[in-house]
Design an enzyme around this catalytic site. Structure first.
Site, PDB file in Angstrom:
ATOM      1  N   TYR A   1       3.034  10.141  -0.497  1.00  0.00           N
ATOM      2  CA  TYR A   1       4.010   9.589   0.739  1.00  0.00           C
ATOM      3  C   TYR A   1       5.391  10.134   0.120  1.00  0.00           C
ATOM      4  O   TYR A   1       6.342  10.006   0.928  1.00  0.00           O
ATOM      5  CB  TYR A   1       4.010   8.346   0.833  1.00  0.00           C
ATOM      6  CG  TYR A   1       2.656   7.666   1.460  1.00  0.00           C
ATOM      7  CD1 TYR A   1       1.523   8.538   2.081  1.00  0.00           C
ATOM      8  CD2 TYR A   1       2.360   6.325   1.353  1.00  0.00           C
ATOM      9  CE1 TYR A   1       0.626   7.828   2.796  1.00  0.00           C
ATOM     10  CE2 TYR A   1       1.160   5.704   1.990  1.00  0.00           C
ATOM     11  CZ  TYR A   1       0.559   6.696   2.714  1.00  0.00           C
ATOM     12  OH  TYR A   1      -0.756   6.240   2.989  1.00  0.00           O
TER      13      TYR A   1
ATOM     14  N   HIS B   1      -7.568   9.669  -1.614  1.00  0.00           N
ATOM     15  CA  HIS B   1      -6.819   9.544  -0.186  1.00  0.00           C
ATOM     16  C   HIS B   1      -7.518  10.389   0.778  1.00  0.00           C
ATOM     17  O   HIS B   1      -7.769   9.793   1.935  1.00  0.00           O
ATOM     18  CB  HIS B   1      -5.518  10.313  -0.511  1.00  0.00           C
ATOM     19  CG  HIS B   1      -4.487  10.010   0.656  1.00  0.00           C
ATOM     20  ND1 HIS B   1      -3.122   9.930   0.216  1.00  0.00           N
ATOM     21  CD2 HIS B   1      -4.597   9.597   1.731  1.00  0.00           C
ATOM     22  CE1 HIS B   1      -2.338   9.587   1.196  1.00  0.00           C
ATOM     23  NE2 HIS B   1      -3.006   9.198   2.158  1.00  0.00           N
TER      24      HIS B   1
ATOM     25  N   LYS C   1      -2.889   6.147  -4.065  1.00  0.00           N
ATOM     26  CA  LYS C   1      -3.929   7.048  -3.812  1.00  0.00           C
ATOM     27  C   LYS C   1      -3.828   8.154  -4.548  1.00  0.00           C
ATOM     28  O   LYS C   1      -2.555   8.658  -4.759  1.00  0.00           O
ATOM     29  CB  LYS C   1      -4.033   7.121  -2.217  1.00  0.00           C
ATOM     30  CG  LYS C   1      -4.027   6.093  -1.451  1.00  0.00           C
ATOM     31  CD  LYS C   1      -4.119   6.235   0.162  1.00  0.00           C
ATOM     32  CE  LYS C   1      -3.713   4.743   0.891  1.00  0.00           C
ATOM     33  NZ  LYS C   1      -2.456   4.460   0.725  1.00  0.00           N
TER      34      LYS C   1
ATOM     35  N   ASP D   1       0.862  -1.183   0.063  1.00  0.00           N
ATOM     36  CA  ASP D   1       0.106   0.033   0.068  1.00  0.00           C
ATOM     37  C   ASP D   1       0.796   1.296  -0.071  1.00  0.00           C
ATOM     38  O   ASP D   1       1.630   1.425   0.924  1.00  0.00           O
ATOM     39  CB  ASP D   1      -0.904  -0.055   1.308  1.00  0.00           C
ATOM     40  CG  ASP D   1      -1.947   1.321   1.425  1.00  0.00           C
ATOM     41  OD1 ASP D   1      -2.892   1.320   0.623  1.00  0.00           O
ATOM     42  OD2 ASP D   1      -1.194   2.297   1.862  1.00  0.00           O
TER      43      ASP D   1
END
Length: 318
Positions: free
Chosen positions: A58, A119, A86, A53
């Protein structure tokens, strides 16, 4: 709440509405930093993970891509892997959905991903501050964005689409216009924040739930909770394993994050045993419930709005 038996057929996976299977345990990569490629490679090749994931926000998707490439080169078949990413809030406009996904595919070195999630259900202006300044939280065209997501499925770039961090109110709004309903809803969930309202709403709609932050957070690290430790000692397991197993027995998949090889391997040793029902119920009754990841620093401007409190973000459902 009784322990879910959703995994009776194969405890290693759950079957989504679409018929595709999502692995029960995946590797989370939030704040994984420079160790990401190594962690992904270790998780897949040495520990047997099949779900990774990640998210554009990120900042590690290129590293995740390196780890995935190494695993595939080591002989793991791409079709046996499940990769989730996401779309970030600055790309939540209908015309930005496909370019955002294309960037993610390029970084991950893949030609499709298994699951693509919204997200957070809020649109931000490019370069938005944390917390946002006046005018940086925009009107979110949820229906238009979701149509863009649906086209990614139709075109074979994404196998399933879903959501993160939704309230029941926002989920219901989405369901009113969706041609392809969300396959997965990802949310913060652990014994210190069971998130029952959205969990029950998803169950009623046949939407699978993935729990993130299953061990709590640095603010509320449940691995050191005396109740959790007592049950872990009784079962001869680690606190982390007990918390992950709690999520699985509740009927959710789970994405614990670690960059330590030993912990990565430990976190997936959660099959072939059960938390006894009485202990499961004790974990369900842990108090001090509160959401840790409120989204406040990302989306709340207490003076200018449009959201002036974390409660407003969650449609006052907490």
């Amino acid at each position: 709440m009784a322990s879910a038996k959703a995994m009776a057929q194969d405890e290693h996976q759950f079957v989504l509405k679409s018929g595709h299977a999502i692995p029960a345990v995946g590797l989370g990569t939030w704040r994984a930093g420079s160790d990401t490629a190594h962690s992904v490679q270790t998780a897949i090749i040495e520990a047997g993970y099949r779900h990774v994931d990640t998210a554009a926000q990120y900042g590690v998707e290129q590293e995740v891509g390196k780890g995935l490439k190494a695993a595939i080169e080591a002989g793991i078949n791409r079709k046996d892997l499940f990769v989730t990413s996401k779309i970030w809030c600055t790309n939540l406009a209908p015309e930005k959905v496909r370019p955002a996904l294309k960037n993610t595919l390029k970084d991950l070195q893949l030609d499709y991903i298994d699951l693509y999630l919204i997200h957070w259900p809020f649109q931000l202006k490019d370069g938005a501050h944390q917390p946002p300044e006046a005018g940086e939280v925009l009107e979110f065209d949820m229906e238009g964005v979701w149509r863009g997501m649906e086209r990614l499925v139709t075109d074979g770039l994404v196998k399933d689409i879903g959501i993160c961090n939704f309230s029941v109110t926002k989920l219901n709004r989405l369901l009113r216009s969706a041609n392809i309903p969300p396959a997965v809803c990802q949310m913060e969930m652990h014994p210190g924040w069971k998130n029952d309202k959205i969990f029950e709403a998803c169950k009623n709609q046949g939407i699978h739930v993935t729990a993130y932050s299953p061990l709590g957070s640095s603010e509320k690290n449940l691995a050191h909770d005396p109740v959790v430790e007592k049950i872990a000692n009784k079962l001869n397991k680690t606190s982390g394993q007990v918390l992950i197993k709690w999520a699985l027995q509740r009927g959710t998949s789970v994405i614990p994050k670690s960059t330590k090889d030993e912990r990565i391997k430990e976190n997936i040793q959660v099959f072939g045993w059960e938390i006894p029902e009485e202990d499961f119920q004790v974990l369900c009754s842990i108090k001090d419930e509160k959401r840790v990841l409120t989204g406040e620093e990302l989306f709340v401007n207490k003076t200018h709005g449009p959201y002036k409190s974390a409660s407003e973000l969650w449609d006052n459902e907490d």
